[in-house]
Design a protein around this motif. Structure first.
Motif, mmCIF file in Angstrom:
data_model
loop_
_atom_site.group_PDB
_atom_site.id
_atom_site.type_symbol
_atom_site.label_atom_id
_atom_site.label_comp_id
_atom_site.label_asym_id
_atom_site.label_seq_id
_atom_site.Cartn_x
_atom_site.Cartn_y
_atom_site.Cartn_z
ATOM 1 N N ARG A 1 0.827 -1.211 0.000
ATOM 2 C CA ARG A 1 0.000 0.000 0.000
ATOM 3 C C ARG A 1 0.862 1.263 0.000
ATOM 4 O O ARG A 1 0.586 2.226 -0.713
ATOM 5 C CB ARG A 1 -0.932 -0.006 1.218
ATOM 6 N N ALA A 2 1.941 1.237 0.815
ATOM 7 C CA ALA A 2 2.795 2.423 0.921
ATOM 8 C C ALA A 2 3.542 2.707 -0.382
ATOM 9 O O ALA A 2 3.749 3.861 -0.759
ATOM 10 C CB ALA A 2 3.797 2.239 2.064
ATOM 11 N N MET A 3 3.947 1.639 -1.088
ATOM 12 C CA MET A 3 4.724 1.787 -2.319
ATOM 13 C C MET A 3 3.835 1.886 -3.560
ATOM 14 O O MET A 3 4.324 2.165 -4.661
ATOM 15 C CB MET A 3 5.685 0.607 -2.473
ATOM 16 N N GLY A 4 2.535 1.630 -3.385
ATOM 17 C CA GLY A 4 1.631 1.689 -4.514
ATOM 18 C C GLY A 4 1.786 0.531 -5.480
ATOM 19 O O GLY A 4 1.527 0.677 -6.680
ATOM 20 N N VAL A 5 2.226 -0.635 -4.973
ATOM 21 C CA VAL A 5 2.379 -1.816 -5.816
ATOM 22 C C VAL A 5 1.378 -2.875 -5.362
ATOM 23 O O VAL A 5 0.724 -2.746 -4.327
ATOM 24 C CB VAL A 5 3.814 -2.381 -5.752
ATOM 25 N N SER A 6 1.281 -3.943 -6.130
ATOM 26 C CA SER A 6 0.317 -4.995 -5.829
ATOM 27 C C SER A 6 0.873 -6.004 -4.839
ATOM 28 O O SER A 6 2.088 -6.123 -4.661
ATOM 29 C CB SER A 6 -0.080 -5.724 -7.121
ATOM 30 N N ASP A 7 -0.051 -6.746 -4.184
ATOM 31 C CA ASP A 7 0.362 -7.861 -3.325
ATOM 32 C C ASP A 7 1.149 -8.887 -4.133
ATOM 33 O O ASP A 7 2.097 -9.500 -3.633
ATOM 34 C CB ASP A 7 -0.873 -8.541 -2.708
ATOM 35 N N ALA A 8 0.733 -9.088 -5.395
ATOM 36 C CA ALA A 8 1.418 -10.062 -6.251
ATOM 37 C C ALA A 8 2.887 -9.698 -6.431
ATOM 38 O O ALA A 8 3.765 -10.569 -6.396
ATOM 39 C CB ALA A 8 0.722 -10.145 -7.610
ATOM 40 N N PHE A 9 3.171 -8.394 -6.608
ATOM 41 C CA PHE A 9 4.557 -7.951 -6.798
ATOM 42 C C PHE A 9 5.402 -8.270 -5.566
ATOM 43 O O PHE A 9 6.527 -8.773 -5.684
ATOM 44 C CB PHE A 9 4.590 -6.449 -7.079
ATOM 45 N N ILE A 10 4.872 -7.981 -4.377
ATOM 46 C CA ILE A 10 5.603 -8.281 -3.146
ATOM 47 C C ILE A 10 5.838 -9.783 -3.013
ATOM 48 O O ILE A 10 6.915 -10.245 -2.624
ATOM 49 C CB ILE A 10 4.833 -7.753 -1.914
ATOM 50 N N GLY A 11 4.810 -10.575 -3.347
ATOM 51 C CA GLY A 11 4.947 -12.026 -3.260
ATOM 52 C C GLY A 11 5.966 -12.577 -4.232
ATOM 53 O O GLY A 11 6.724 -13.497 -3.906
ATOM 54 N N ALA B 1 12.513 -6.667 -15.031
ATOM 55 C CA ALA B 1 11.247 -6.334 -15.697
ATOM 56 C C ALA B 1 10.118 -6.164 -14.683
ATOM 57 O O ALA B 1 9.272 -5.275 -14.831
ATOM 58 C CB ALA B 1 10.890 -7.431 -16.702
ATOM 59 N N LEU B 2 10.110 -7.006 -13.633
ATOM 60 C CA LEU B 2 9.113 -6.866 -12.583
ATOM 61 C C LEU B 2 9.195 -5.512 -11.908
ATOM 62 O O LEU B 2 8.192 -4.828 -11.703
ATOM 63 C CB LEU B 2 9.292 -7.972 -11.531
ATOM 64 N N VAL B 3 10.429 -5.135 -11.554
ATOM 65 C CA VAL B 3 10.629 -3.868 -10.848
ATOM 66 C C VAL B 3 10.239 -2.688 -11.729
ATOM 67 O O VAL B 3 9.610 -1.733 -11.289
ATOM 68 C CB VAL B 3 12.104 -3.743 -10.386
ATOM 69 N N VAL B 4 10.628 -2.742 -13.007
ATOM 70 C CA VAL B 4 10.360 -1.630 -13.914
ATOM 71 C C VAL B 4 8.871 -1.485 -14.222
ATOM 72 O O VAL B 4 8.310 -0.379 -14.233
ATOM 73 C CB VAL B 4 11.138 -1.815 -15.227
ATOM 74 N N THR B 5 8.196 -2.627 -14.440
ATOM 75 C CA THR B 5 6.794 -2.565 -14.864
ATOM 76 C C THR B 5 5.808 -2.472 -13.708
ATOM 77 O O THR B 5 4.715 -1.910 -13.861
ATOM 78 C CB THR B 5 6.439 -3.788 -15.716
ATOM 79 N N GLN B 6 6.164 -3.075 -12.551
ATOM 80 C CA GLN B 6 5.224 -3.110 -11.436
ATOM 81 C C GLN B 6 5.714 -2.364 -10.206
ATOM 82 O O GLN B 6 4.927 -2.033 -9.320
ATOM 83 C CB GLN B 6 4.915 -4.568 -11.039
ATOM 84 N N GLY B 7 7.011 -2.146 -10.092
ATOM 85 C CA GLY B 7 7.567 -1.510 -8.912
ATOM 86 C C GLY B 7 7.322 -0.003 -8.888
ATOM 87 O O GLY B 7 6.832 0.600 -9.812
#
Length: 324
Positions: A204-214, A318-324
């Motif tokens: 929530r703080a970073m504005g990313v999805s739960d999926a990205f953290i997982g 790619a994960l960090v760039v597109t979802q991070g």
């Protein structure tokens, strides 16, 4: 900052709790006369996957099913690309018959099955039944294979594990193994609760999805024991069991570790669309990629290992760039 500290402490608790469960569970079973092969196929295999299991149950109960499924997909990609690739970079990896004829087909089949089951956008409660059933079938197949091959290595591995918690002559009482086993389970449960709570706060703080953290932080964190085990075994020249268990744990992740939380929590809830479109198909592609890589001379060369590590780093970037 508090969420980051909570996440690190949660990960440390998961790893430490799993260590307590595996070592003291194995020692307790040995004291009770359970055969070493059975200990290896149940307590050790499932105990090392306890962090992922605890995270899955806690996440799905908190309506964060994408975090749990992202953790499993990310962990398998870490196992099959990063950790195997690093091992091959250090020293070419040679595969035994069990890995090629049992472990590899199993992980490919269950990966394709999970992709099909998630096609509807979520996992219904009933999908946990075939997943858990397949975990049981896989465990039985492992047991039959080990019994037929009469491979002494699992016995030696369990004896070394038990020696690590005091040895047969240490005089440690059976009840103490039981107490430490219960403590380990409690630590895992608390650690999972902290980890999931911190992961949701960070998302929530970073504005990313739960999926990205997982897929990133939690997947890499919960794979830490497998990473260190595989690398240490590589330097010791005792990699057969570590590599086989690394691939086997990917099968357990997709069956037992996913199926039990789905059953306990009454389904996964809606799954993040990016997981369905990109990450789960990519995990299946990685499993399929292993087939030609493993079958070329029954080994992974340093060059192939380097390519695998590079592929994981490209995926992570790619994960960090597109979802991070």
């Amino acid at each position: 900052m508090a969420s980051v500290i909570q996440l690190v402490v949660g990960l440390a608790a998961l790893v430490g709790g799993a260590e307590l469960v595996v070592r003291n569970g194995a020692a307790l079973a040995a004291r009770l006369g359970v055969p070493p092969m059975v200990i290896g196929l149940t307590i050790v295999s499932i105990g090392t996957s306890a962090p992922e299991l605890a995270v899955g149950i806690d996440a799905m109960r908190a309506d964060a099913g994408s975090l749990a499924i992202g953790n499993i997909a990310g962990t398998n990609v870490v196992n099959l690309l990063l950790i195997l690739g690093l091992c091959a970079l250090l020293r070419p990896v040679h595969f035994d018959r069990r890995t090629l004829l049992l472990d590899l087909p199993s992980v490919v089949i269950v990966a394709v099955l999970v992709l099909g089951l998630t096609a509807g956008g979520q996992l219904a409660t009933w999908t946990g039944i075939p997943l858990v059933a397949l975990a049981v079938v896989y465990t039985v197949a492992l047991g039959l294979w080990s019994k037929r091959s009469r491979d002494p290595q699992p016995v030696e591995e369990i004896e070394e594990l038990i020696d690590g918690v005091g040895g047969h002559g240490s005089g440690r009482r059976t009840w103490l193994y039981l107490v430490l086993l219960v403590v380990g389970i409690a630590v895992i449960v608390v650690g999972a609760d902290w980890l999931v709570g911190a992961a949701e706060s960070l998302a929530r703080a970073m504005g990313v999805s739960d999926a990205f953290i997982g897929l990133t932080v939690i997947a890499i964190g919960t794979s830490t024991p497998e990473l260190f085990t595989a690398i240490i075994s590589t330097f010791r020249g005792e990699r057969d069991i570590a590599i086989g268990n690394l691939i086997g744990s990917s099968t357990y992740n997709l069956t037992l570790i996913l199926g039990v939380p789905v059953l306990v929590s009454g389904g996964s809830g809606p799954i993040d669309p990016s997981l369905l479109r990109i990450d789960l198909p990519l995990m299946v592609a990685v499993c399929l990629l292993c087939i030609p890589l493993f079958l070329t001379g029954w080994r992974l060369s340093r060059l192939e290992g380097g390519v695998m590590v590079a592929c994981y780093l490209a995926y992570f970037t790619a994960l960090v760039v597109t979802q991070g």
